[in-house]
Scaffold this motif. Structure first.
Motif: not given
Length: 68
Positions: A1-22
């Motif tokens: 979605x970011x590549x299409x110009x749509x900003x995205x925010x992920x809300x998660x309790x597992x931050x290391x995994x969110x970072x790992x997937x980019x």
């Protein structure tokens, strides 16, 4: 979605995994089962917790994504 110009925010309790997937914008959630709330809180306190988390996510959406 970011590549299409749509900003995205992920809300998660597992931050290391969110970072790992980019994920570019990450907001720390409350827990795995209830990332936007806490079932053990009284309703008015949980509502405020959810509101605070959503406002953090909206603020994150205002920021420029890393690498852009």
């Amino acid at each position: 979605m970011e590549k299409a110009g749509i900003p995205v925010c992920q809300v998660t309790s597992v931050v290391p995994i969110a970072k790992m997937v980019g994920s570019n914008r990450i907001v720390q959630g409350t827990g795995i089962v209830h990332p936007l709330g806490a079932a053990d809180l009284p309703p008015d306190e949980e509502k405020e917790l959810r509101r605070k988390t959503v406002l953090q996510a909206l603020e994150a959406l205002k920021s420029e994504a890393p690498g852009r």
